[in-house]
Scaffold this motif. Structure first.
Motif, mmCIF file in Angstrom:
data_model
loop_
_atom_site.group_PDB
_atom_site.id
_atom_site.type_symbol
_atom_site.label_atom_id
_atom_site.label_comp_id
_atom_site.label_asym_id
_atom_site.label_seq_id
_atom_site.Cartn_x
_atom_site.Cartn_y
_atom_site.Cartn_z
ATOM 1 N N GLU A 1 5.895 22.809 -25.581
ATOM 2 C CA GLU A 1 5.207 23.587 -24.695
ATOM 3 C C GLU A 1 3.613 23.371 -25.130
ATOM 4 O O GLU A 1 2.668 23.260 -24.569
ATOM 5 C CB GLU A 1 5.620 24.996 -24.856
ATOM 6 C CG GLU A 1 6.971 25.362 -24.238
ATOM 7 C CD GLU A 1 7.789 26.296 -24.563
ATOM 8 O OE1 GLU A 1 8.911 26.278 -24.378
ATOM 9 O OE2 GLU A 1 7.446 27.175 -25.444
ATOM 10 N N ASN B 1 11.045 23.427 -28.315
ATOM 11 C CA ASN B 1 10.494 24.186 -27.110
ATOM 12 C C ASN B 1 9.027 24.033 -27.502
ATOM 13 O O ASN B 1 8.069 23.779 -26.741
ATOM 14 C CB ASN B 1 11.015 25.499 -27.128
ATOM 15 C CG ASN B 1 12.149 25.303 -25.958
ATOM 16 O OD1 ASN B 1 13.370 24.960 -26.359
ATOM 17 N ND2 ASN B 1 12.039 25.531 -24.663
ATOM 18 N N VAL C 1 8.087 29.582 -19.400
ATOM 19 C CA VAL C 1 8.448 28.100 -19.618
ATOM 20 C C VAL C 1 8.585 27.535 -18.321
ATOM 21 O O VAL C 1 8.783 26.222 -18.252
ATOM 22 C CB VAL C 1 9.602 27.849 -20.491
ATOM 23 C CG1 VAL C 1 9.277 28.308 -22.040
ATOM 24 C CG2 VAL C 1 10.874 28.561 -20.173
ATOM 25 N N SER D 1 8.702 30.796 -29.377
ATOM 26 C CA SER D 1 9.647 30.052 -28.674
ATOM 27 C C SER D 1 11.187 29.982 -29.268
ATOM 28 O O SER D 1 11.349 30.437 -30.306
ATOM 29 C CB SER D 1 9.186 28.649 -28.578
ATOM 30 O OG SER D 1 7.848 28.428 -28.186
#
Ligand SMILES: Nc1ncnc2c1ncn2[C@H]1C[C@H](O)[C@@H](COP(=O)(O)OP(=O)(O)OP(=O)(O)O)O1
Length: 744
Positions: A390, A386, A361, A381
């Motif tokens: 992402e 997240n 990340v 994740s």
């Protein structure tokens, strides 16, 4: 005695009633919670106040409106604004506090870049990452906008020059980027800000990635807490907060921390219509998992830009090696690499010299490549936020792009042992697990409900694996209570033996594998594939029937499974557990974990069909295939005699293993392909099946069993050299294949 017996019966009855009432109440609570979220979202979206406010701030007759439009076109070369950009700029230019929640790539930066040009003095931007600041400053300088940054590695001369510009009326400086640490730790810098404020040059405070303030958020940064003093110190300075993802809980927390209770909140829709969301099952075998990602990139995204996100630096290194070995141009990016190497990879990717960045990340905030066609998550994740953020790096150019998550239960525990110390770490993690194992809900609607938005499934437009007409499949709701009770029995048994079980060990005991003392009498090995069992276990975890219990070793944290808060209801038989399963399993590759975990009418659980390659290691002398229902009927077994069984005991056909058929009337006649001789009467044959209708068939075998565990025992009694079901299958003289055969 009689009195006791009567009372016992009465108490049992009452307990049953109470249990049922509890279950009803729990269900009611669930329904109310869901409705509450929906109503809150509807309220936010439709309340007359917020509609009026949106309208009020949407106007183009503010004193600055003309200049705003001119500069937008002349400086930033932008012709029209996106939803919520104008409202946000009008609020902040009115010197009011504002919070903008807009998806990654939505255009948050323009909301303070443009107002900065229209305001006297300097806009201070707090940003969590130096790389992010560098990118923004580079972009601003291209537009001839004066921007600077100060961070821990800025040299003394630059600090001096910038600090002079802050307080000089003639200085061109418009935007000053700082890290939160700089604000929290430099008294000299705070003193300069005071001076800038007194001179009327502190025009605006922008806090980027504002969710970092809140411990409830997914990226808490302690130094962001310091920003709480800014409103007190600089009450006249409007604050503009920006984030891509924030739940209502985080928003409320942020308002409190920053002392801006009455700030305006604008929320752009989370929906990215051009992103296709998908979850796929991940092979438990590393090389197979890598093969699949390789094939996916090679076939679906040849020479296209993408990111493969990994759980750890080591995983990123390994995936980089594996994909490079398979011929894909990849670069690796994580925090342990030197800054020059990270920058080299980033630049090479931006210039399309490499197509794929394999990263942790750390490769994230500020990545602004427009043509990212795919984001693959090689591991889970840690939260929906997240995942959303992402995967949101894909498709910034609004063209169709894919967000594919590879899910496997074991990844849950890798994450949980990292996040369990965070305030809502496990809650967030289980949220994304629910997303992964869901069998039929539109992926977008799961994301929407997570972010407290109302979502109509029809708007997905086939852009997720559950709504895609090309992947249509129907689901059935099945009762898995017995399975869940068995899991609890396994856990109780372990507890009595003073043993702790990890998820893998629970599965092993449940499947009657592993140490004999861990297997429980009365718990039958489920005739379902490992993915289905993993899915049931995951469901029990997120529903609170089981929970994780973390233990520390000097080197790692281990997650053990123990009964959860709702376990009692289940073991007392007071609660039923149901799950959705696909009613037909016609998918093999690329199926979501839910898809490949189809289930028969209970208690039997159906699995996805193994591929030919999965069966290759099996070279039994005899293969018996259920012709009616099996997808194996076209397979070739070069070294085996194949008997096609069509459910009719009296009419079977035999092939020589290469596909030549000869129909035999009156029962199976089994001959050895190599010798052509009939197999001797009472030749050993192990038949794996749950099919009760083969129970009374005579295969001329002296061992005939219908359960893998019983087959295994029989094999052990005959001293076959085998320790696992896979081995026993390989060593068996005969196997029975139908669409339910289990090779787990
Ligand atoms: N109104 C607009 N019209 C056309 N392009 C725009 C508009 N507003 C912004 N952009 C462009 C500029 C960037 O290349 C791209 C993304 O904008 P940007 O401000 O970097 O997104 P963001 O800040 O919301 O994303 P992140 O959350 O990743 O930081 O969109």
């Amino acid at each position: 005695m009689d009195g006791y017996r009567k009372e016992l019966a009465k108490v049992k009855n009452e307990l049953k009633d109470v249990g049922e009432q509890i279950q009803q109440l729990l269900e009611h609570q669930d329904q109310l919670e869901r409705r509450k979220h929906e109503l809150e979202a509807l309220f936010r979206q439709n309340s007359s106040k917020s509609a009026q406010e949106d309208k009020q701030w949407d106007r183009s007759d503010f004193p600055w409106s003309k200049e705003l439009e001119d500069k937008m076109k002349s400086v930033f070369k932008i012709q029209t604004l996106r939803p919520m950009q104008l409202q946000t700029m009008n609020v902040t230019l009115s010197n009011k506090d504002c919070m903008l929640i807009m998806p990654t790539g939505g255009g948050k930066s323009l909301c303070f870049h443009l107002p900065a040009l229209l305001s006297k003095g300097v806009t201070l931007v707090v940003s969590p990452l130096v790389a992010l600041m560098e990118d923004q400053i580079m972009a601003l300088l291209k537009f001839n906008v004066a921007a600077e940054m100060l961070n821990a590695s800025t040299n003394k001369d630059t600090i001096k020059r910038v600090q002079e510009e802050m307080v000089s009326h003639n200085a061109p400086l418009k935007l000053l980027y700082v890290t939160p640490e700089k604000l929290a730790k430099s008294k000299r810098f705070m003193a300069k800000l005071e001076k800038m404020y007194q001179l009327g040059r502190f025009s605006r405070l922008v806090i980027d990635e504002v969710h970092c303030c809140s411990q409830w958020g997914h990226d808490f940064r302690p130094d962001y807490k310091f920003l709480g003093i800014m409103k007190r110190q600089f009450p006249q300075v409007p604050i503009l907060c920006l984030t891509a993802t924030a739940t209502s809980k985080v928003l409320e927390d942020v308002k409190k921390i920053l002392n801006i209770p009455n700030c305006y909140v604008f929320k752009a829709s989370f929906n990215r219509p051009n992103l296709y969301y998908e979850v796929r099952e991940k092979s438990g075998v590393q090389t197979e998992a890598m093969d699949e990602i390789y094939k996916l990139i090679q076939n679906q995204f040849p020479n296209q830009s993408g990111i493969v996100y990994c759980f750890s630096k080591k995983e990123a290194d390994d995936v980089t090696t594996e994909l490079t070995r398979r011929g894909i141009k990849v670069g690796c990016y994580h925090a342990d690499l030197m800054a020059v190497e990270r920058s080299r990879v980033h630049q090479a990717w931006l210039a399309d010299k490499i197509h794929v960045v394999v990263a942790t990340v750390a490769f994230g905030m500020g990545i602004d490549k427009p043509d990212v066609r795919f984001v693959i998550h090689n591991s889970l994740s840690k939260s929906m936020e997240n995942l959303y953020q992402e995967s949101g790096r894909a498709g910034r150019d609004d063209k169709k792009s894919h967000c594919i998550l590879f899910y496997r239960l074991q990844d849950v525990f890798k994450q949980s042992s990292m996040v369990f110390t965070e305030q809502t770490g496990l809650e967030n993690l289980y949220g994304i697990v629910a997303y992964c194992i869901d069998a039929n809900r539109c992926r977008r609607s799961v994301i929407a409900s997570h972010f407290g938005e109302v979502w109509d499934k029809a708007h997905c437009n086939g852009m997720c694996d559950h709504c895609d007409p090309a992947k249509q499949k129907s689901t059935q709701n099945k009762d898995v209570t017995k399975y869940c009770q068995d899991v609890l029995t396994v856990l109780d048994h372990a507890k009595r033996l003073d043993q702790r079980l990890t998820a893998i060990k629970v599965l092993e005991s449940w499947m009657q594998k592993g140490p004999v003392n861990m297997r429980v009498k009365g718990v039958e090995a489920p005739s379902s594939n490992i993915l289905t069992l993993e899915r049931i276990l995951a469901y029990m975890l997120i529903q609170g029937y089981i929970k994780e219990d973390f233990h520390f070793t000097p080197y790692s944290t281990i997650s053990y499974l123990v009964p959860g808060p709702k376990a009692k209801l289940l073991s007392m038989g007071l609660e039923n557990v149901t799950m959705d399963f696909f009613s037909c399993s016609n998918q093999t590759n690329g199926a979501s974990p839910a898809a490949s975990s189809s289930i028969h009418l209970e208690p039997k659980v159906k699995k996805s069909l193994p591929t030919t390659s999965a069966l290759n290691p099996l070279k039994p002398k005899l293969v018996i295939i259920n012709n009616e229902r099996s997808a194996f009927s076209d397979m070739k077994f070069a070294d085996s005699t194949v008997a096609n069984y069509n459910g009719n005991k009296d009419n079977h056909s035999l092939t020589n293993g290469e596909g030549d058929h000869s129909t035999q009337k009156g029962g199976i006649i089994i001959s050895d392909k190599r010798t052509g001789k009939k197999l001797k009467k009472r030749k050993q044959a192990i038949v794996y099946s749950d099919e009760s209708d083969i129970d009374d068939m005579d295969f001329g075998a002296n061992i005939l069993t219908t359960k893998p565990n019983r087959a295994k025992k029989a094999l052990q009694d005959k001293s076959y050299p085998s320790n696992s079901t896979q081995d026993t299958t390989t060593n068996a003289d005969a196997i029975f294949l139908d669409s339910d055969s289990d090779f787990g």
